[in-house]
Design a protein around this motif. Sequence first.
Motif, mmCIF file in Angstrom:
data_model
loop_
_atom_site.group_PDB
_atom_site.id
_atom_site.type_symbol
_atom_site.label_atom_id
_atom_site.label_comp_id
_atom_site.label_asym_id
_atom_site.label_seq_id
_atom_site.Cartn_x
_atom_site.Cartn_y
_atom_site.Cartn_z
ATOM 1 N N MET A 1 12.518 -33.788 -46.678
ATOM 2 C CA MET A 1 11.977 -34.181 -45.863
ATOM 3 C C MET A 1 10.890 -34.014 -45.312
ATOM 4 N N GLU A 2 9.651 -34.374 -44.448
ATOM 5 C CA GLU A 2 8.551 -33.226 -43.795
ATOM 6 C C GLU A 2 8.495 -33.263 -42.168
ATOM 7 N N ILE A 3 8.582 -32.664 -42.294
ATOM 8 C CA ILE A 3 8.722 -32.045 -40.851
ATOM 9 C C ILE A 3 6.791 -31.230 -40.375
ATOM 10 N N GLN A 4 6.426 -31.744 -39.491
ATOM 11 C CA GLN A 4 5.208 -31.501 -39.306
ATOM 12 C C GLN A 4 4.916 -30.601 -36.890
ATOM 13 N N PHE A 5 4.476 -29.766 -37.287
ATOM 14 C CA PHE A 5 3.811 -29.182 -36.172
ATOM 15 C C PHE A 5 2.950 -29.120 -35.515
ATOM 16 N N THR A 6 2.230 -30.731 -35.976
ATOM 17 C CA THR A 6 0.815 -30.578 -35.546
ATOM 18 C C THR A 6 0.878 -30.685 -33.669
ATOM 19 N N GLY A 7 0.469 -30.210 -32.926
ATOM 20 C CA GLY A 7 -0.345 -30.307 -31.874
ATOM 21 C C GLY A 7 0.683 -29.259 -30.578
ATOM 22 N N LYS A 8 1.488 -28.518 -32.054
ATOM 23 C CA LYS A 8 2.490 -27.399 -31.586
ATOM 24 C C LYS A 8 1.923 -26.176 -31.109
ATOM 25 N N THR A 9 2.759 -25.397 -30.573
ATOM 26 C CA THR A 9 2.568 -23.952 -29.536
ATOM 27 C C THR A 9 3.713 -23.601 -30.150
ATOM 28 N N ALA A 10 3.625 -22.109 -31.109
ATOM 29 C CA ALA A 10 4.962 -21.258 -31.562
ATOM 30 C C ALA A 10 4.704 -20.366 -31.099
ATOM 31 N N LEU A 11 5.757 -19.542 -30.920
ATOM 32 C CA LEU A 11 5.842 -18.110 -30.304
ATOM 33 C C LEU A 11 6.749 -16.876 -31.320
ATOM 34 N N VAL A 12 6.587 -16.100 -32.039
ATOM 35 C CA VAL A 12 7.190 -15.803 -33.082
ATOM 36 C C VAL A 12 7.202 -14.683 -33.002
ATOM 37 N N THR A 13 8.922 -14.046 -32.540
ATOM 38 C CA THR A 13 8.472 -12.323 -32.045
ATOM 39 C C THR A 13 9.846 -11.530 -33.306
ATOM 40 N N GLY A 14 8.646 -10.005 -33.743
ATOM 41 C CA GLY A 14 8.866 -9.153 -34.634
ATOM 42 C C GLY A 14 8.630 -10.290 -36.244
ATOM 43 N N ALA A 15 7.477 -10.712 -35.735
ATOM 44 C CA ALA A 15 6.517 -11.198 -36.595
ATOM 45 C C ALA A 15 5.955 -10.424 -37.479
ATOM 46 N N GLY A 16 5.917 -8.986 -37.600
ATOM 47 C CA GLY A 16 4.830 -8.557 -38.485
ATOM 48 C C GLY A 16 5.516 -8.206 -39.705
ATOM 49 N N GLN A 17 6.647 -8.052 -40.095
ATOM 50 C CA GLN A 17 7.326 -8.189 -41.500
ATOM 51 C C GLN A 17 8.621 -9.008 -41.934
ATOM 52 N N GLY A 18 9.391 -8.740 -43.046
ATOM 53 C CA GLY A 18 10.144 -10.098 -43.123
ATOM 54 C C GLY A 18 10.321 -11.831 -42.719
ATOM 55 N N ILE A 19 11.188 -11.479 -42.517
ATOM 56 C CA ILE A 19 12.206 -12.740 -41.416
ATOM 57 C C ILE A 19 10.834 -13.125 -40.726
ATOM 58 N N GLY A 20 9.999 -12.939 -39.953
ATOM 59 C CA GLY A 20 9.811 -12.650 -38.892
ATOM 60 C C GLY A 20 8.130 -13.253 -39.270
ATOM 61 N N ARG A 21 7.345 -12.504 -40.438
ATOM 62 C CA ARG A 21 6.772 -12.786 -41.027
ATOM 63 C C ARG A 21 6.243 -13.851 -41.448
ATOM 64 N N ALA A 22 7.004 -14.425 -42.504
ATOM 65 C CA ALA A 22 7.670 -15.782 -43.265
ATOM 66 C C ALA A 22 7.660 -16.996 -41.834
ATOM 67 N N ILE A 23 8.306 -16.685 -40.851
ATOM 68 C CA ILE A 23 8.600 -17.922 -40.303
ATOM 69 C C ILE A 23 7.028 -17.888 -39.721
ATOM 70 N N ALA A 24 6.485 -17.138 -39.141
ATOM 71 C CA ALA A 24 5.677 -17.880 -38.785
ATOM 72 C C ALA A 24 4.267 -18.074 -39.668
ATOM 73 N N LYS A 25 4.110 -17.987 -40.505
ATOM 74 C CA LYS A 25 3.771 -18.515 -42.032
ATOM 75 C C LYS A 25 3.914 -19.639 -42.291
ATOM 76 N N ARG A 26 5.028 -20.031 -42.012
ATOM 77 C CA ARG A 26 5.579 -21.844 -42.330
ATOM 78 C C ARG A 26 5.440 -22.105 -41.625
ATOM 79 N N LEU A 27 5.311 -21.809 -40.053
ATOM 80 C CA LEU A 27 5.213 -22.729 -38.962
ATOM 81 C C LEU A 27 3.503 -23.065 -38.918
ATOM 82 N N PHE A 28 2.781 -21.973 -39.253
ATOM 83 C CA PHE A 28 1.498 -22.597 -39.432
ATOM 84 C C PHE A 28 1.449 -23.624 -40.653
#
Length: 244
Positions: A1-28
């Motif tokens: 299942m391919e997921i793309q967020f091209t053209g979308k802007t995301a905000l992730v809180t608690g993104a300095g480490q752990g789960i938040g960091r990994a979410i931010a990187k994946r969305l990017f």
Amino acid sequence: MEIQFTGKTALVTGAGQGIGRAIAKRLFEHGAKVYALSKTSENLRKLQEEAPGILTVIVDLEDWEATQKAVKDLGHIDLLVNNAGVAILESFLDIKSESFDKVFNVNLKAVVNVSQTVVKQMIADKTGGSIVNVSSQASQAALRDHAIYCSTKSALDMLSKVMALELGQHKIRVNCVNPTVVLTEMGKLGWSDPLKSGPMLAGIPLGRFAEVEEIVDAVVFLLSDRASMIHGTTLPVDGGFLAC
């Protein structure tokens, strides 16, 4: 299942480490413009070294006015992940006022503040959007010495349902992900003692804790158009813990 967020802007809180960091990187990686929010500049600096192009926001979520201004200054957000959270472990009889305030301020009050700010812009722009709140299996299962933490996560689940009820008319989806123990660096350290981890693992039918990427997978799916009819749900990622 391919997921793309091209053209979308995301905000992730608690993104300095752990789960938040990994979410931010994946969305990017999936094409989104990503704002990573944390109060710790050093953590954000390291994140940018790993993923040049991710934008950072340094603010303490306990500061209502500063947080509101910082988020408002970002402009339109399509995808919001309220991931930031803290836990102060105290037995019920030892709960302190300052502990209560801090955990509720970060785990619940900040979600209201950040989400209000983001959602008002979504509504003004008439674009819709998607919000995922990172909750916990502790919202539905009592854990010793976690009275405040469990309470905040239960409240977060219900807050998310009310948000879903009120925001659906604006095409803004809201969902929760509810992980078990996750093997972040802190998770590995905190649950390394078999005397502590043993009883918890015994309650998980799959017999193991969650990997970070398994939580990221769930968050990314719920944010995406692949989950376009999923709204107001709490999704356990717990190996069956809450099924028992």
